[in-house]
Enzyme design. Structure first.
Site, PDB file in Angstrom:
ATOM      1  N   GLY A 158       0.824  -1.213   0.000  1.00 55.40           N
ATOM      2  CA  GLY A 158       0.000   0.000   0.000  1.00 55.40           C
ATOM      3  C   GLY A 158       0.853   1.255   0.000  1.00 55.40           C
ATOM      4  N   GLY A 215      -1.468   7.462   0.793  1.00 57.86           N
ATOM      5  CA  GLY A 215      -1.643   7.700   2.225  1.00 57.86           C
ATOM      6  C   GLY A 215      -0.401   7.543   3.082  1.00 57.86           C
ATOM      7  N   LEU A 216      -0.568   6.826   4.176  1.00 56.87           N
ATOM      8  CA  LEU A 216       0.531   6.678   5.134  1.00 56.87           C
ATOM      9  C   LEU A 216       1.666   5.835   4.548  1.00 56.87           C
ATOM     10  N   ARG A 252      -3.694 -10.665  -1.101  1.00 59.33           N
ATOM     11  CA  ARG A 252      -4.441 -11.888  -0.799  1.00 59.33           C
ATOM     12  C   ARG A 252      -3.949 -13.066  -1.629  1.00 59.33           C
ATOM     13  N   TYR A 260      -7.893  -0.136  18.109  1.00 55.74           N
ATOM     14  CA  TYR A 260      -8.993  -1.064  18.423  1.00 55.74           C
ATOM     15  C   TYR A 260      -8.591  -2.522  18.200  1.00 55.74           C
ATOM     16  N   LYS A 314      -7.139  -6.778  12.498  1.00 53.93           N
ATOM     17  CA  LYS A 314      -5.984  -6.096  13.108  1.00 53.93           C
ATOM     18  C   LYS A 314      -5.563  -6.807  14.394  1.00 53.93           C
ATOM     19  N   PRO A 318      -1.676   3.723  14.923  1.00 54.25           N
ATOM     20  CA  PRO A 318      -1.890   5.174  14.763  1.00 54.25           C
ATOM     21  C   PRO A 318      -3.307   5.558  15.186  1.00 54.25           C
ATOM     22  N   PRO A 363      -6.060   8.854  14.416  1.00 56.44           N
ATOM     23  CA  PRO A 363      -6.444   9.407  13.117  1.00 56.44           C
ATOM     24  C   PRO A 363      -5.358  10.269  12.474  1.00 56.44           C
TER      25      PRO A 363
HETATM   26  C1  HXC Z   1     -21.871  -2.114   3.682  1.00 57.26           C
HETATM   27  C2  HXC Z   1     -20.266  -2.435   2.036  1.00 57.26           C
HETATM   28  C3  HXC Z   1     -19.842  -1.085   2.137  1.00 57.26           C
HETATM   29  C4  HXC Z   1     -20.530  -0.248   3.086  1.00 57.26           C
HETATM   30  C5  HXC Z   1     -18.614  -2.075   0.637  1.00 57.26           C
HETATM   31  N1  HXC Z   1     -19.481  -2.995   1.093  1.00 57.26           N
HETATM   32  N2  HXC Z   1     -18.815  -0.889   1.247  1.00 57.26           N
HETATM   33  N3  HXC Z   1     -21.253  -2.952   2.806  1.00 57.26           N
HETATM   34  N4  HXC Z   1     -21.520  -0.810   3.833  1.00 57.26           N
HETATM   35  N5  HXC Z   1     -20.189   1.021   3.259  1.00 57.26           N
HETATM   36  C6  HXC Z   1     -19.596  -4.392   0.653  1.00 57.26           C
HETATM   37  C7  HXC Z   1     -20.051  -4.491  -0.807  1.00 57.26           C
HETATM   38  O1  HXC Z   1     -21.455  -4.326  -0.915  1.00 57.26           O
HETATM   39  C8  HXC Z   1     -19.604  -5.910  -1.174  1.00 57.26           C
HETATM   40  O2  HXC Z   1     -20.461  -6.898  -0.664  1.00 57.26           O
HETATM   41  C9  HXC Z   1     -18.293  -6.055  -0.373  1.00 57.26           C
HETATM   42  O3  HXC Z   1     -18.336  -5.049   0.667  1.00 57.26           O
HETATM   43  C10 HXC Z   1     -17.066  -5.841  -1.224  1.00 57.26           C
HETATM   44  O4  HXC Z   1     -17.168  -4.554  -1.831  1.00 57.26           O
HETATM   45  P1  HXC Z   1     -16.416  -4.169  -3.199  1.00 57.26           P
HETATM   46  O5  HXC Z   1     -16.493  -2.685  -3.373  1.00 57.26           O
HETATM   47  O6  HXC Z   1     -16.880  -5.061  -4.288  1.00 57.26           O
HETATM   48  O7  HXC Z   1     -14.918  -4.650  -2.859  1.00 57.26           O
HETATM   49  P2  HXC Z   1     -13.534  -4.116  -3.369  1.00 57.26           P
HETATM   50  O8  HXC Z   1     -13.663  -3.434  -4.683  1.00 57.26           O
HETATM   51  O9  HXC Z   1     -12.554  -5.254  -3.261  1.00 57.26           O
HETATM   52  O10 HXC Z   1     -13.133  -2.979  -2.303  1.00 57.26           O
HETATM   53  C11 HXC Z   1     -12.660  -3.319  -1.044  1.00 57.26           C
HETATM   54  C12 HXC Z   1     -13.088  -2.312  -0.003  1.00 57.26           C
HETATM   55  C13 HXC Z   1     -12.758  -0.860  -0.437  1.00 57.26           C
HETATM   56  C14 HXC Z   1     -12.402  -2.687   1.300  1.00 57.26           C
HETATM   57  C15 HXC Z   1     -14.606  -2.424   0.172  1.00 57.26           C
HETATM   58  O11 HXC Z   1     -13.178   0.047   0.557  1.00 57.26           O
HETATM   59  C16 HXC Z   1     -11.288  -0.671  -0.724  1.00 57.26           C
HETATM   60  O12 HXC Z   1     -10.826  -0.940  -1.831  1.00 57.26           O
HETATM   61  N6  HXC Z   1     -10.497  -0.218   0.283  1.00 57.26           N
HETATM   62  C17 HXC Z   1      -9.043  -0.026   0.156  1.00 57.26           C
HETATM   63  C18 HXC Z   1      -8.565   1.186   0.863  1.00 57.26           C
HETATM   64  C19 HXC Z   1      -9.088   1.411   2.278  1.00 57.26           C
HETATM   65  O13 HXC Z   1     -10.097   0.808   2.689  1.00 57.26           O
HETATM   66  N7  HXC Z   1      -8.407   2.302   3.003  1.00 57.26           N
HETATM   67  C20 HXC Z   1      -8.799   2.652   4.331  1.00 57.26           C
HETATM   68  C21 HXC Z   1      -7.864   2.031   5.315  1.00 57.26           C
HETATM   69  S1  HXC Z   1      -8.052   2.972   6.753  1.00 57.26           S
HETATM   70  P3  HXC Z   1     -21.651  -7.571  -1.547  1.00 57.26           P
HETATM   71  O14 HXC Z   1     -22.046  -8.769  -0.752  1.00 57.26           O
HETATM   72  O15 HXC Z   1     -22.705  -6.495  -1.606  1.00 57.26           O
HETATM   73  O16 HXC Z   1     -21.070  -7.920  -2.883  1.00 57.26           O
HETATM   74  C22 HXC Z   1      -7.972   2.088   8.151  1.00 57.26           C
HETATM   75  C23 HXC Z   1      -7.894   2.999   9.366  1.00 57.26           C
HETATM   76  C24 HXC Z   1      -8.434   2.484  10.643  1.00 57.26           C
HETATM   77  O17 HXC Z   1      -7.942   0.904   8.154  1.00 57.26           O
HETATM   78  C25 HXC Z   1      -8.492   3.507  11.751  1.00 57.26           C
HETATM   79  C26 HXC Z   1      -8.749   4.927  11.351  1.00 57.26           C
HETATM   80  C27 HXC Z   1      -8.702   5.959  12.392  1.00 57.26           C
HETATM   81  P1  NAP Z   2      -5.055   4.136   2.185  1.00 56.58           P
HETATM   82  O1  NAP Z   2      -4.320   5.275   1.568  1.00 56.58           O
HETATM   83  O2  NAP Z   2      -6.404   3.789   1.678  1.00 56.58           O
HETATM   84  O3  NAP Z   2      -4.105   2.867   2.159  1.00 56.58           O
HETATM   85  C1  NAP Z   2      -4.537   1.565   1.962  1.00 56.58           C
HETATM   86  C2  NAP Z   2      -3.651   0.926   0.920  1.00 56.58           C
HETATM   87  O4  NAP Z   2      -3.925  -0.466   0.844  1.00 56.58           O
HETATM   88  C3  NAP Z   2      -3.853   1.495  -0.504  1.00 56.58           C
HETATM   89  O5  NAP Z   2      -2.623   1.899  -1.028  1.00 56.58           O
HETATM   90  C4  NAP Z   2      -4.415   0.318  -1.281  1.00 56.58           C
HETATM   91  O6  NAP Z   2      -3.926   0.326  -2.627  1.00 56.58           O
HETATM   92  C5  NAP Z   2      -3.855  -0.861  -0.494  1.00 56.58           C
HETATM   93  N1  NAP Z   2      -4.645  -2.079  -0.665  1.00 56.58           N
HETATM   94  C6  NAP Z   2      -5.979  -2.245  -0.466  1.00 56.58           C
HETATM   95  N2  NAP Z   2      -6.351  -3.491  -0.769  1.00 56.58           N
HETATM   96  C7  NAP Z   2      -5.222  -4.138  -1.177  1.00 56.58           C
HETATM   97  C8  NAP Z   2      -4.955  -5.454  -1.629  1.00 56.58           C
HETATM   98  N3  NAP Z   2      -5.919  -6.383  -1.724  1.00 56.58           N
HETATM   99  N4  NAP Z   2      -3.673  -5.770  -1.972  1.00 56.58           N
HETATM  100  C9  NAP Z   2      -2.692  -4.849  -1.880  1.00 56.58           C
HETATM  101  N5  NAP Z   2      -2.869  -3.592  -1.437  1.00 56.58           N
HETATM  102  C10 NAP Z   2      -4.134  -3.240  -1.104  1.00 56.58           C
HETATM  103  O7  NAP Z   2      -5.253   4.409   3.771  1.00 56.58           O
HETATM  104  P2  NAP Z   2      -4.251   4.852   4.920  1.00 56.58           P
HETATM  105  O8  NAP Z   2      -5.035   5.696   5.841  1.00 56.58           O
HETATM  106  O9  NAP Z   2      -2.967   5.360   4.374  1.00 56.58           O
HETATM  107  O10 NAP Z   2      -3.997   3.459   5.670  1.00 56.58           O
HETATM  108  C11 NAP Z   2      -2.712   2.861   5.715  1.00 56.58           C
HETATM  109  C12 NAP Z   2      -2.628   1.950   6.937  1.00 56.58           C
HETATM  110  O11 NAP Z   2      -2.759   2.717   8.121  1.00 56.58           O
HETATM  111  C13 NAP Z   2      -3.713   0.873   6.997  1.00 56.58           C
HETATM  112  O12 NAP Z   2      -3.160  -0.316   7.495  1.00 56.58           O
HETATM  113  C14 NAP Z   2      -4.690   1.435   7.999  1.00 56.58           C
HETATM  114  O13 NAP Z   2      -5.447   0.426   8.641  1.00 56.58           O
HETATM  115  C15 NAP Z   2      -3.724   2.115   8.958  1.00 56.58           C
HETATM  116  N6  NAP Z   2      -4.330   3.145   9.804  1.00 56.58           N
HETATM  117  C16 NAP Z   2      -4.668   4.341   9.256  1.00 56.58           C
HETATM  118  C17 NAP Z   2      -5.204   5.312  10.070  1.00 56.58           C
HETATM  119  C18 NAP Z   2      -5.553   6.667   9.543  1.00 56.58           C
HETATM  120  O14 NAP Z   2      -6.087   7.475  10.307  1.00 56.58           O
HETATM  121  N7  NAP Z   2      -5.264   6.995   8.292  1.00 56.58           N
HETATM  122  C19 NAP Z   2      -5.408   5.045  11.440  1.00 56.58           C
HETATM  123  C20 NAP Z   2      -5.081   3.791  11.938  1.00 56.58           C
HETATM  124  C21 NAP Z   2      -4.510   2.843  11.116  1.00 56.58           C
HETATM  125  P3  NAP Z   2      -4.732  -0.296  -3.872  1.00 56.58           P
HETATM  126  O15 NAP Z   2      -6.133   0.214  -3.773  1.00 56.58           O
HETATM  127  O16 NAP Z   2      -3.948   0.168  -5.051  1.00 56.58           O
HETATM  128  O17 NAP Z   2      -4.652  -1.798  -3.704  1.00 56.58           O
END
Ligand code: HXC
Ligand code: NAP
Length: 298
Positions: A23, A27-28, A76, A156, A171, A197, A199
């Site tokens: 990733g 972002g981070l 994955r 969490y 996590k 971390p 937020p």
């Molecule tokens: C309910 C939801 C939903 C929502 C998605 N789904 N969003 N269900 N409420 N808001 C469901 C969909 O309907 C689908 O199920 C399933 O999840 C998969 O969704 P897809 O969009 O098809 O999956 P995909 O394209 O693989 O995307 C994966 C993802 C997406 C996780 C859903 O958000 C993503 O690509 N994220 C990557 C980056 C990311 O999440 N970054 C944030 C990390 S921050 P069905 O059954 O309907 O098909 C973090 C910080 C923590 O972790 C702490 C912060 C302070």
């Molecule tokens: P982000 O920019 O959305 O980073 C998530 C990264 O994961 C993206 O670069 C995404 O790239 C990659 N990713 C998602 N699905 C993947 C897959 N199947 N295979 C490979 N890569 C994949 O968000 P972020 O805030 O920087 O988060 C980075 C980390 O910090 C995460 O572990 C998150 O849980 C943690 N964290 C963040 C916060 C916060 O406040 N930002 C707080 C606590 C913890 P692609 O979409 O190109 O795959």
């Protein structure tokens, strides 16, 4: 400028090291990669979207003069992970460090989730982390390399939190893996640590965890004892320290970097106040953001 926004380690602290950052194109992950490069490391960034990785690699190379290798990888899939390792060795000769930073997450009442929605988050965060760690561990042990793993966790992982249950499950698993392997692989000189971390503003997290509907209602600044969100450089400083030899005596540790937010317990438990109608709007906003991200890619 406040000191916490400044680079902390001395020049050259990571010279001679090659680090894989999952990733690392956003972002981070991108901020940590930038600082590792500034400190002299070679960095391999990997994730699903090649165009994002290539743009980031170009930007990071221009900004730091360092060597960045972008490689597509869905964490994955073990075959894609092994390809990243092979490409990294081909480009840089060896790999010394791994930052498991990739994640998927979104807020939702758990009863609204499909089975697939839970799987998608757990598979990226937990399966991706243990697959990547296993691949690197086997390589390090076979080649007698004292590698270092850094897992990006959340607070969490041990308090638990409602409304982010799949992420919380995943996590927590990754954190117990960090501690278990720190002991088991200590005899090979391999260290594993984590950062939890609070937020830190990033587009990926904000689109999925703090959609517009919630931003005014639940301002972070009011919930965090430090009165602010995190600065990317302060996270990069801690990450670089944990990846460097300066932290040789630290292993199996998870360091919280959250301005005291964890002390309130359960990072997203404040969402108890959100109504069903608001959840409809929030779900739409999150799905729209994910769709927009995919559209921008196609
Ligand atoms: C309910 C939801 C939903 C929502 C998605 N789904 N969003 N269900 N409420 N808001 C469901 C969909 O309907 C689908 O199920 C399933 O999840 C998969 O969704 P897809 O969009 O098809 O999956 P995909 O394209 O693989 O995307 C994966 C993802 C997406 C996780 C859903 O958000 C993503 O690509 N994220 C990557 C980056 C990311 O999440 N970054 C944030 C990390 S921050 P069905 O059954 O309907 O098909 C973090 C910080 C923590 O972790 C702490 C912060 C302070
Ligand atoms: P982000 O920019 O959305 O980073 C998530 C990264 O994961 C993206 O670069 C995404 O790239 C990659 N990713 C998602 N699905 C993947 C897959 N199947 N295979 C490979 N890569 C994949 O968000 P972020 O805030 O920087 O988060 C980075 C980390 O910090 C995460 O572990 C998150 O849980 C943690 N964290 C963040 C916060 C916060 O406040 N930002 C707080 C606590 C913890 P692609 O979409 O190109 O795959």
């Amino acid at each position: 400028m406040a000191n916490y926004t400044q680079p902390m380690l001395r020049d050259g602290a990571l010279v001679g090291k090659t680090v894989i950052v999952t990733g690392g194109g956003t972002g981070l992950g991108k901020s940590m990669s930038k600082y590792f490069l500034e400190l002299g490391a070679n960095v391999v960034i990997c994730s699903r979207r090649l165009s994002v990785l290539e743009t980031a690699a170009k930007e990071l190379t221009e900004a730091t003069g360092g060597k960045v290798l972008p490689v597509v990888c869905d964490v994955r899939d073990p075959a894609q992970i092994e390809n990243v390792l092979a490409e990294a060795i081909k480009a840089f000769g060896r790999v010394d460090g791994l930052v498991n930073n990739s994640a998927g997450n979104f807020i939702s009442p758990t009863e609204r989730l499909s089975y697939k929605a839970i799987d998608v988050v757990v598979d990226i965060v937990l399966r991706g982390t243990y697959y990547f760690t296993l691949a690197l561990g086997k390589y390090w042990i076979e080649n007698k390399i004292a590698g270092t793993v850094l897992n990006i966790s959340t607070t969490y992982a041990w308090t638990g939190s409602g409304w982010v249950v799949p992420s919380s499950i995943a996590k927590a698993g990754a954190l117990t893996m960090t501690k278990s392997l720190a002991y088991e692989w200590g005899k090979y000189g391999i260290r594993l640590n984590a950062i939890a971390p609070g937020p830190f503003p990033t587009k990926g997290a904000w689109d999925r965890l703090f959609p517009v509907e919630l931003q005014e209602k639940f301002k972070f600044e009011n919930r965090i004892p430090a009165g602010r969100t995190g600065d990317h450089q302060e996270l990069a400083n801690l990450a670089a320290y944990l990846m460097s030899d300066f932290s040789s005596y630290i292993t199996g540790e998870c360091i919280t970097l959250d301005g005291g937010e964890v002390l309130a317990g359960g990072q997203f438990n404040f969402l108890r106040e959100v109504t069903d109608d608001q959840w409809d709007t929030i779900e739409k906003q999150i799905k729209d953001a994910t769709r927009a991200q995919k559209k921008a890619e196609s």
